[in-house]
Motif scaffolding. Structure first.
Motif, PDB file in Angstrom:
ATOM      1  N   LYS A  75      16.464  31.271  28.258  1.00 39.83           N
ATOM      2  CA  LYS A  75      15.601  30.529  29.172  1.00 39.83           C
ATOM      3  C   LYS A  75      15.819  30.961  30.626  1.00 39.83           C
ATOM      4  N   LYS A  76      17.024  31.463  30.894  1.00 41.33           N
ATOM      5  CA  LYS A  76      17.334  31.912  32.245  1.00 41.33           C
ATOM      6  C   LYS A  76      18.186  33.166  32.154  1.00 41.33           C
ATOM      7  N   MET A  77      17.813  34.178  32.920  1.00 34.15           N
ATOM      8  CA  MET A  77      18.485  35.481  32.850  1.00 34.15           C
ATOM      9  C   MET A  77      18.965  35.914  34.232  1.00 34.15           C
ATOM     10  N   LEU A  78      20.128  36.543  34.244  1.00 32.19           N
ATOM     11  CA  LEU A  78      20.648  37.154  35.467  1.00 32.19           C
ATOM     12  C   LEU A  78      20.565  38.670  35.309  1.00 32.19           C
ATOM     13  N   ILE A 112      10.577  33.135  31.047  1.00 29.77           N
ATOM     14  CA  ILE A 112      12.017  33.188  31.286  1.00 29.77           C
ATOM     15  C   ILE A 112      12.268  33.251  32.793  1.00 29.77           C
ATOM     16  N   GLU A 113      13.073  32.325  33.284  1.00 31.89           N
ATOM     17  CA  GLU A 113      13.430  32.334  34.711  1.00 31.89           C
ATOM     18  C   GLU A 113      14.442  33.450  34.980  1.00 31.89           C
ATOM     19  N   THR A 114      14.220  34.206  36.039  1.00 35.06           N
ATOM     20  CA  THR A 114      15.073  35.359  36.330  1.00 35.06           C
ATOM     21  C   THR A 114      15.650  35.258  37.734  1.00 35.06           C
ATOM     22  N   GLU A 115      16.955  35.449  37.833  1.00 31.21           N
ATOM     23  CA  GLU A 115      17.630  35.558  39.119  1.00 31.21           C
ATOM     24  C   GLU A 115      18.331  36.919  39.188  1.00 31.21           C
TER      25      GLU A 115
END
Length: 289
Positions: A75-78, A112-115
């Motif tokens: 759901k969230k990726m770095l 997908i949220e990406t930082e």
């Protein structure tokens, strides 16, 4: 058409530029030798460590390595974007930017949220305009060492274990040779455990002390730090190779341009002398008549 003074000025300017690019090429060549030696020395160790991890874990369950090996819904990726602090290296930084940006767009389509974590000022400047930057670690290039890289690797691992990110990826240039860099997009976390298709034991029967599970658990953190350090050294060597190649081409182009300008200058000078002779002859004939 440019006059002789302007052409002389351009010849001088191109000559000065050529001296700069030639000097930068020599500096990059010297740094490349050290950077190349560093990555070549690390690769056998990193590859052997990975092979040991794969061989031992091939007969174990996928969760044998603990939380670091468990796949979960992303759901969230770095994305760790590794570039350089300086430019004048051809397409070195822009190639990484293209891959990282494409990954961000793909994640956006999937929801997908990406930082991003940027290592390198050029990557930070390129990516911050339209992306969320979790952290910028450009100062790492000022004092590149395994200890400093391990601190960043531990921080990323802790963020993954805390559930802040479901997946971590590395995007960087891998060094092949001075003229070739390969942009890599590889999964860093969770660690992908390679399981044998048959699930059978190894062809050679070893006695493990401590147990396989304990060995894998101890090896994974070390393997992660080594993988991160290898990516940094790869990018460092690739940067110097790309800059040396770019400056070599720039020097050749400047030399060709200077030769063209010298030829143009000689033609203009010859034409000016001819005109002056014609004017003198014409004036002499006018006086005689």
């Amino acid at each position: 058409m440019a006059n002789l003074k302007e052409i002389r000025s351009r010849i001088t300017s191109v000559g000065s530029t050529m001296q700069i690019t030639s000097a930068m090429k020599m500096v990059s060549a010297a740094k490349l030798k050290r950077a190349q030696d560093a990555i070549i020395q690390l690769r056998p160790y990193a590859n052997k460590l990975r092979d040991i991890l794969e061989n031992i874990s091939s007969t174990l369950d996928s969760d044998a390595g603990g939380k670091l090996t468990i796949e979960r819904e992303v759901k969230k990726m770095l994305v760790v974007v590794i570039t350089s602090n300086r430019g004048l290296a051809g397409a070195f930084n822009s190639n990484v930017f293209k891959i990282a940006n494409a990954l961000v767009v793909e994640n956006s389509v999937k929801g997908i949220e990406t930082e991003l974590m940027t290592i390198g000022k050029k990557g930070f400047d390129l990516m911050r305009k339209s992306n969320t930057i979790y952290k910028n670690e450009s100062s790492l290039w000022d004092n590149l060492s395994y200890e400093n890289v391990a601190v960043i690797a531990d921080e990323v691992t802790e963020k993954f274990l805390a559930g802040d990110y479901d997946q971590v990826r590395l995007v960087y240039n891998s060094f092949k040779n001075a003229a070739t860099q390969i942009v890599m997009d590889e999964q860093y976390l969770p660690v992908q455990i390679v399981k044998s298709e048959s699930g059978a034991a190894q062809s050679v029967d070893y006695i493990f002390e401590p147990s396989k599970e304990e060995i894998v658990t101890d090896l994974i953190p070390q393997a992660l730090k080594t993988q991160f350090f290898k990516a940094i050294l790869d990018s460092n060597a690739a940067e110097h190779g790309a800059r040396m190649t770019a400056m070599h081409k720039a020097t050749d182009n400047a030399d060709a341009l200077r030769k063209e300008l010298v030829l143009q200058y000689n033609k203009e000078r010859q034409a000016a002398i001819t005109n002056e002779i014609l004017e003198i002859v014409g004036g002499a004939e006018a006086l005689d008549s």
